[in-house]
Design an enzyme around this catalytic site. Structure first.
Site, PDB file in Angstrom:
ATOM      1  N   ARG A  99       3.766 -11.204   4.853  1.00  0.00           N
ATOM      2  CA  ARG A  99       5.223 -11.032   4.939  1.00  0.00           C
ATOM      3  C   ARG A  99       5.676 -10.421   6.262  1.00  0.00           C
ATOM      4  NH1 ARG A  99       7.333  -8.650  -0.687  1.00  0.00           N
ATOM      5  NH2 ARG A  99       9.357  -9.079   0.233  1.00  0.00           N
ATOM      6  N   PRO A 135       0.811  -1.201   0.000  1.00  0.00           N
ATOM      7  CA  PRO A 135       0.000   0.000   0.000  1.00  0.00           C
ATOM      8  C   PRO A 135       0.842   1.247   0.000  1.00  0.00           C
ATOM      9  CG  PRO A 135      -0.205  -1.237   2.054  1.00  0.00           C
ATOM     10  CD  PRO A 135       0.976  -1.726   1.348  1.00  0.00           C
ATOM     11  N   GLU A 136       0.568   2.094  -0.944  1.00  0.00           N
ATOM     12  CA  GLU A 136       1.178   3.412  -0.973  1.00  0.00           C
ATOM     13  C   GLU A 136       0.102   4.391  -0.499  1.00  0.00           C
ATOM     14  OE1 GLU A 136       3.377   4.183  -4.610  1.00  0.00           O
ATOM     15  OE2 GLU A 136       3.492   2.058  -5.059  1.00  0.00           O
ATOM     16  N   ARG A 190      22.007  17.860  -4.708  1.00  0.00           N
ATOM     17  CA  ARG A 190      21.960  16.397  -4.576  1.00  0.00           C
ATOM     18  C   ARG A 190      22.063  15.720  -5.934  1.00  0.00           C
ATOM     19  NH1 ARG A 190      17.912  14.781   0.287  1.00  0.00           N
ATOM     20  NH2 ARG A 190      18.495  16.447   1.720  1.00  0.00           N
TER      21      ARG A 190
END
Length: 274
Positions: free
Chosen positions: A112, A2-3, A153
DNA sequence: CACCCCACCTGCGTGC
DNA sequence: TGCACGCAGGTGGGGT
């Protein structure tokens, strides 16, 4: 799994059914989640308290309970929060069952076991939330802010988007989709993006996350909402999982590459390195 | 710091 | 059929 959109869909499903109800008890399963409060702590702080509010921060769900107690839930890759009429039918192994007033069980199931279920006593700020970055829909997030975060970055934009300490809630599926929509190569060093690029990235991020929420999230294998239903946004994915298939935009073959140990899907023609 | 890689788990599909 | 291997929506800890 799930995001942000999937977690938000779960939250939206829970709010009308669970908010305001009292937690009567907790049943703890055999195997622990990777991050799970001691059973003693769960039993001490949860039973008897009403659920006042359910908040989402990034991919976390934060249940605010009576008396200032909070319950933090993260679904990891395969976690599910299922609302079931009592008694809960024997499903696959369930790790936690929250018994609610009014004959409802809220079951946390996670094959999991990468998920998290942590209780925090009154006045204790849940530590994992300190790492959670800004919400993509927040007014605090602007193209300028993103550019500032990226300045100097060198990491690839894909990894930057998936860094939950900066923008919260974007995972592997939506990162690929956002970059395709913004026509940016996933390997582009973030410091090289222009303000116009960030404007596009933010616009597409919001558009895609919003559309995914409206479609009930993305189900590629395990995801189910709190009612046990799959999402529908997988039907609208343009690159994720479409390795070797033609690009929906130009017909070129969609490519897959590894970034940070995860698969990235992109169209080599629509998303060229600059 | 910034960045990368791996560990943590289980199940499923693929290819030999 | 059986087995080994790779891969899967997550985070965070340790190394460079």
């Amino acid at each position: 799994m799930p995001e942000l959109p999937e977690v938000e869909v779960i939250r939206l499903g829970l709010v009308p059914r669970v908010q305001g109800r009292r937690l009567l008890g907790v049943t703890v399963g055999e195997k622990r989640l990777r991050q799970q409060s001691e059973t003693m702590a769960l039993q001490k702080w949860l039973p008897g308290r009403a659920i006042l509010e359910i908040e989402r921060r990034g991919k976390y769900l934060l249940f605010h309970l009576e008396g200032g107690v909070s319950l933090l839930i993260h679904l990891g890759m395969t976690g599910r929060l299922l609302l079931l009429p009592e008694p809960a039918p024997a499903l696959l192994p369930v790790h936690l069952i929250f018994h609610l007033e009014g004959g409802l069980d809220l079951a946390f199931q996670d094959v999991r076991r990468f998920g998290q279920a942590l209780v925090f006593p009154p006045g204790v700020e849940p530590a994992p939330l300190a790492q959670v970055g800004r919400e993509p829909f927040s007014r605090q997030v602007t193209p300028q802010w993103l550019a500032t975060q990226a300045r100097g970055r060198s990491r690839p934009i894909k990894n930057f988007l998936m860094d939950g300490r900066i923008l919260a809630g974007i995972g592997n599926i939506y990162a690929s989709e956002i970059l395709f929509a913004a026509r940016l190569h996933p390997g582009t060093p973030v410091g090289r993006l222009t303000l116009a690029d960030w404007t596009r990235v933010l616009k597409e991020t919001r558009r895609i996350l919003k559309a995914a929420i409206a479609k009930g999230g993305t189900t590629v294998s395990d995801y189910l909402n709190s009612q046990g239903e799959t999402g529908l946004f997988q039907l609208e994915l343009l690159v994720y999982g479409r390795d070797q298939e033609p690009c929906r935009c130009c017909g070129q073959t969609v490519a897959r590459m590894a970034q940070g140990g995860r698969s990235t899907f992109f169209c080599p023609k629509c998303q060229q390195e600059k």
